[in-house]
Design a protein around this motif. Structure first.
Motif, short mmCIF file in Angstrom:
data_model
loop_
_atom_site.label_atom_id
_atom_site.label_comp_id
_atom_site.label_asym_id
_atom_site.label_seq_id
_atom_site.Cartn_x
_atom_site.Cartn_y
_atom_site.Cartn_z
N ALA A 96 0.82 -1.20 0.00
CA ALA A 96 0.00 0.00 0.00
C ALA A 96 0.86 1.26 0.00
O ALA A 96 1.63 1.48 0.92
N PRO A 97 0.74 2.12 -1.04
CA PRO A 97 1.45 3.39 -1.03
C PRO A 97 0.83 4.31 0.02
O PRO A 97 1.44 5.24 0.49
N ARG A 98 -0.41 4.04 0.35
CA ARG A 98 -1.10 4.75 1.41
C ARG A 98 -2.15 3.80 1.97
O ARG A 98 -2.38 2.72 1.43
N VAL A 99 -2.76 4.20 3.03
CA VAL A 99 -3.74 3.33 3.67
C VAL A 99 -5.00 3.26 2.82
O VAL A 99 -5.53 4.27 2.36
N ALA A 100 -5.49 2.03 2.58
CA ALA A 100 -6.76 1.85 1.87
C ALA A 100 -7.91 2.07 2.85
O ALA A 100 -7.80 1.74 4.04
N ARG A 101 -9.03 2.61 2.33
CA ARG A 101 -10.13 2.96 3.23
C ARG A 101 -11.49 2.67 2.59
O ARG A 101 -11.63 2.75 1.37
N ASN A 150 -15.12 4.36 3.18
CA ASN A 150 -15.80 5.47 3.86
C ASN A 150 -14.93 6.06 4.97
O ASN A 150 -15.40 6.38 6.06
N GLY A 151 -13.65 6.19 4.67
CA GLY A 151 -12.72 6.79 5.61
C GLY A 151 -12.16 5.86 6.67
O GLY A 151 -11.27 6.25 7.42
N VAL A 152 -12.66 4.61 6.72
CA VAL A 152 -12.18 3.64 7.73
C VAL A 152 -11.00 2.86 7.15
O VAL A 152 -11.10 2.26 6.07
N ALA A 153 -9.88 2.87 7.86
CA ALA A 153 -8.65 2.23 7.37
C ALA A 153 -8.79 0.72 7.34
O ALA A 153 -9.35 0.11 8.26
N LEU A 154 -8.26 0.11 6.28
CA LEU A 154 -8.26 -1.34 6.13
C LEU A 154 -6.91 -1.96 6.49
O LEU A 154 -6.81 -3.17 6.68
N ASN A 155 -5.87 -1.13 6.55
CA ASN A 155 -4.52 -1.64 6.76
C ASN A 155 -3.69 -0.55 7.43
O ASN A 155 -4.10 0.60 7.50
N THR A 156 -2.55 -0.97 7.91
CA THR A 156 -1.63 -0.01 8.51
C THR A 156 -0.69 0.53 7.43
O THR A 156 -0.48 -0.11 6.40
N PRO A 157 -0.12 1.71 7.62
CA PRO A 157 0.76 2.30 6.59
C PRO A 157 1.91 1.37 6.22
O PRO A 157 2.60 0.83 7.07
N GLY A 158 2.08 1.16 4.90
CA GLY A 158 3.18 0.34 4.42
C GLY A 158 2.99 -1.15 4.57
O GLY A 158 3.87 -1.93 4.21
N GLU A 185 -11.21 3.83 -1.30
CA GLU A 185 -9.88 4.36 -1.59
C GLU A 185 -8.83 3.25 -1.48
O GLU A 185 -8.82 2.50 -0.50
N GLY A 186 -7.98 3.14 -2.48
CA GLY A 186 -6.81 2.28 -2.39
C GLY A 186 -7.04 0.81 -2.59
O GLY A 186 -6.14 -0.01 -2.36
N VAL A 187 -8.24 0.42 -3.04
CA VAL A 187 -8.52 -1.00 -3.29
C VAL A 187 -9.51 -1.09 -4.44
O VAL A 187 -10.42 -0.28 -4.56
N GLU A 188 -9.31 -2.07 -5.31
CA GLU A 188 -10.17 -2.25 -6.48
C GLU A 188 -11.36 -3.13 -6.11
O GLU A 188 -11.19 -4.27 -5.70
N LEU A 189 -12.57 -2.59 -6.26
CA LEU A 189 -13.78 -3.35 -6.02
C LEU A 189 -14.74 -3.12 -7.18
O LEU A 189 -14.80 -2.03 -7.74
N GLU A 190 -15.51 -4.16 -7.52
CA GLU A 190 -16.56 -3.98 -8.50
C GLU A 190 -17.69 -3.22 -7.84
O GLU A 190 -18.14 -3.57 -6.75
N ALA A 191 -18.12 -2.16 -8.48
CA ALA A 191 -19.17 -1.32 -7.89
C ALA A 191 -20.32 -1.16 -8.87
O ALA A 191 -20.13 -1.15 -10.09
#
Length: 262
Positions: free
Chosen positions: A8-13, A15-23, A249-255
């Motif tokens: 992750a170049p940045r934290v994926a989210r 609705n603003g909720v983080a899915l992972n820690t930085p890096g 943000e930061g993750v590919e999902l089918e929408a």
């Protein structure tokens, strides 16, 4: 087998909720799984099934309360119809080998074991020339396979030319069994077989197809298989709708923004 890694170049989210820690380094599949879980957790909160105070997690593990709420959410929103008689019989006809009993294969293999720290790309490069050699000599009088097993296999069976004897599906890791059972191939399989243990060169020496089960005796299993397929389809559609309504943000999902999702 290579691993598809997302650093992750940045934290994926969601609705603003983080899915992972930085890096944090995650496979794309693991990141998508976290995203889907968080979509469902937030939907359960929005539906009043989960307290707003329930905390999100950045390790992919939700609370016990969230797990129960997600289950209730899916029960409310996923309508999975019972499969019709026609659909069951069509599925049975297309997958008759799945419903045989007593199927066995007599197999030998050459294992290139995956161990901690092993370079899987280098392992495959070592396995492929051996694979090509035994494939080229498949069925010839000189037993190239047994010699290669003694020279290369990381399995104790290598001392016996790779012979594993007669196996049933229950004797194998599921990913290994999928490559062996419900098929008609005899001889060296035309591909390296991946399992949790490593890369295998596999030769099927004999097959015992077992006994076909009549439709009526496996009707329950067929219905269960079709219900599971329908559930997975409905879940994907529901997740697509949730993703379409979310800020991702930061993750590919089918929408999707409509329930008419395929």
């Amino acid at each position: 087998m290579t691993t598809d890694t997302f650093l992750a170049p940045r934290v994926a989210r969601i609705n603003g909720v983080a899915l992972n820690t930085p890096g944090e380094s995650l496979s794309s599949d693991d990141l998508r799984q976290r995203a889907c879980t968080e979509l469902l957790r937030q939907a359960a909160q929005a539906a009043g099934l989960l307290a707003a105070s329930d905390a999100a997690s950045t390790d992919g593990i939700v609370s016990e309360a969230a797990s129960a709420a997600i289950e209730a959410l899916l029960e409310q929103n996923l309508k999975v119809p019972d499969p019709s008689e026609e659909a069951c019989r069509r599925h049975y006809g297309a997958h008759a080998s799945t419903y045989r009993t007593g199927e066995r294969v007599r197999v030998r293999h050459i294992l290139f074991a995956v161990t901690p720290g092993v370079d899987v790309v280098a392992l495959r490069k070592r396995a492929e020339p051996v694979f090509l050699d035994v494939r080229c000599h498949d069925g010839q009088a000189s037993d190239r396979f047994a010699g290669a097993a003694r020279a290369w296999s990381n399995c104790p069976s290598g001392a016996e030319g790779g012979d594993l004897g007669w196996l049933g599906a229950e004797d194998c890791a599921p990913e290994f069994a999928r490559e062996l059972f419900g098929r008609v191939e005899v001889g060296v399989l035309p591909r390296l077989v991946h399992s949790r243990f490593g890369l295998h060169i596999v030769e099927v020496l004999q097959r015992d197809p077992g006994v076909a089960q009549p439709f009526e005796s496996v009707r329950g299993a067929v219905e269960m298989a079709l219900r599971q397929q329908a559930f997975v389809t409905a879940l994907r559609q529901y997740l697509s709708l949730l993703a379409g309504a979310a800020t991702v943000e930061g993750v590919e999902l089918e929408a999707a923004d409509t329930p008419l999702v395929r």
